[in-house]
Scaffold this motif. Structure first.
Motif, short mmCIF file in Angstrom:
data_model
loop_
_atom_site.label_atom_id
_atom_site.label_comp_id
_atom_site.label_asym_id
_atom_site.label_seq_id
_atom_site.Cartn_x
_atom_site.Cartn_y
_atom_site.Cartn_z
N LEU A 141 0.91 -1.31 0.17
CA LEU A 141 0.00 0.06 -0.02
C LEU A 141 0.86 1.23 0.03
O LEU A 141 0.58 2.22 -0.76
N ILE A 142 1.85 1.24 0.96
CA ILE A 142 2.73 2.35 1.02
C ILE A 142 3.63 2.57 -0.33
O ILE A 142 3.71 3.71 -0.96
N GLU A 170 2.62 1.83 -3.30
CA GLU A 170 1.65 2.19 -4.29
C GLU A 170 1.44 3.81 -4.19
O GLU A 170 1.31 4.64 -5.15
N LYS A 171 1.27 4.28 -2.95
CA LYS A 171 0.98 5.65 -2.43
C LYS A 171 2.42 6.45 -2.91
O LYS A 171 2.31 7.65 -3.42
N GLN A 203 2.45 12.21 -9.21
CA GLN A 203 1.92 13.45 -9.11
C GLN A 203 3.18 14.70 -9.04
O GLN A 203 2.99 15.63 -9.81
N THR A 226 2.11 6.56 -6.73
CA THR A 226 1.47 7.83 -7.10
C THR A 226 1.99 9.28 -6.82
O THR A 226 1.59 10.13 -7.49
N LEU A 227 2.38 9.37 -5.68
CA LEU A 227 3.01 10.49 -4.91
C LEU A 227 4.16 11.10 -6.19
O LEU A 227 4.22 12.15 -6.60
#
Ligand SMILES: [Ca+2]
Length: 242
Positions: free
Chosen positions: A71-72, A74-75, A82, A78-79
């Protein structure tokens, strides 16, 4: 956790043996075994429950941790995406601003040239070079003043080289220097003080016939003193702009 369980098990065994030893004093072996088992049984059952809980916890723990890590991860991805998008947008904006700034600077430069016409920028100064309408030195000075300017006042070798490259061959151009007040002491009509830069042609200034008190500049010969009453081309300078 495992360490706590082991300590607890050792405690339970020790407790059980203690009970067993206590039974030897007053009761038969058979009766004592039943009594002891009855006393220790709840503890053993509770230990079994604890053991299952530990196994369940340990079985779930890696999966939970791996799930959290994914999860981390993936975050972070994504970050990262961005951030890359924002950086690209920012670079694009900076590029547009730089283009706008260059356009504004070009416009200002054009306006300056327009405002200062017929003066033209040569090096760091604005000059007007009169190539055709010849004047005496005083006539040239008057013309420059009428244009809101002064006779050109050269301050260094670089200025002189830049200006000379714009002059026509075989023509003479009045500049600001003169020794009208005191022979040999050349004053700038533009600054009102002694000239600080000179580049005389060989043998000059020679005050020929004791009548040469004004200075001209030529493409070929640099500076010479000549009669102020001769008519030459001339160079005006806007000294208040950079
Ligand atoms: Ca001379």
């Amino acid at each position: 956790m495992r360490c706590s369980i082991i300590i607890f098990v050792l405690f339970a065994i020790t407790f059980g043996r203690s009970l067993s030893q206590h039974c030897d004093v007053d009761e038969s072996q058979h009766e004592c075994g039943g009594y002891c088992y009855g006393a220790v049984k709840p503890v053993l059952e509770y230990l079994a429950i604890l053991h299952k809980r530990v196994e369940a916890y340990e079985a779930n723990q890696p999966a939970d941790t791996a799930s959290k890590i994914l999860l981390i991860d993936e975050k972070l991805k994504t970050l990262g995406r961005q951030t890359a998008i924002q950086e690209e947008l920012l670079n694009s904006k900076i590029q547009k601003l730089e283009q706008q700034l260059a356009s504004v600077q070009e416009t200002i430069s054009k306006l300056k040239h327009k405002v200062f016409e017929p003066f033209q920028k040569i090096g760091s100064k604005y000059y007007y070079i009169e190539h055709e309408n010849k004047k005496t030195w005083h006539g040239a000075l008057k013309k420059c003043l009428e244009m809101g300017a002064q006779l050109a006042s050269l301050q260094n070798e670089n200025e002189m080289k830049e200006l000379r490259s714009r002059l026509k061959p075989h023509q003479k151009y009045w500049i600001d220097l003169n020794d009208l007040d005191k022979e040999g002491e050349f004053i700038s009509a533009t600054t009102g003080v002694k000239g600080t830069f000179f580049h005389w042609y060989k043998g000059e200034p020679n005050n020929l016939a004791n009548s040469e008190h004004c200075v001209d500049l030529t493409f070929e010969y640099a500076m010479s003193d000549r009669s102020c009453d001769l008519t030459h081309c001339y160079i005006c300078e806007l000294s208040f702009v950079d």
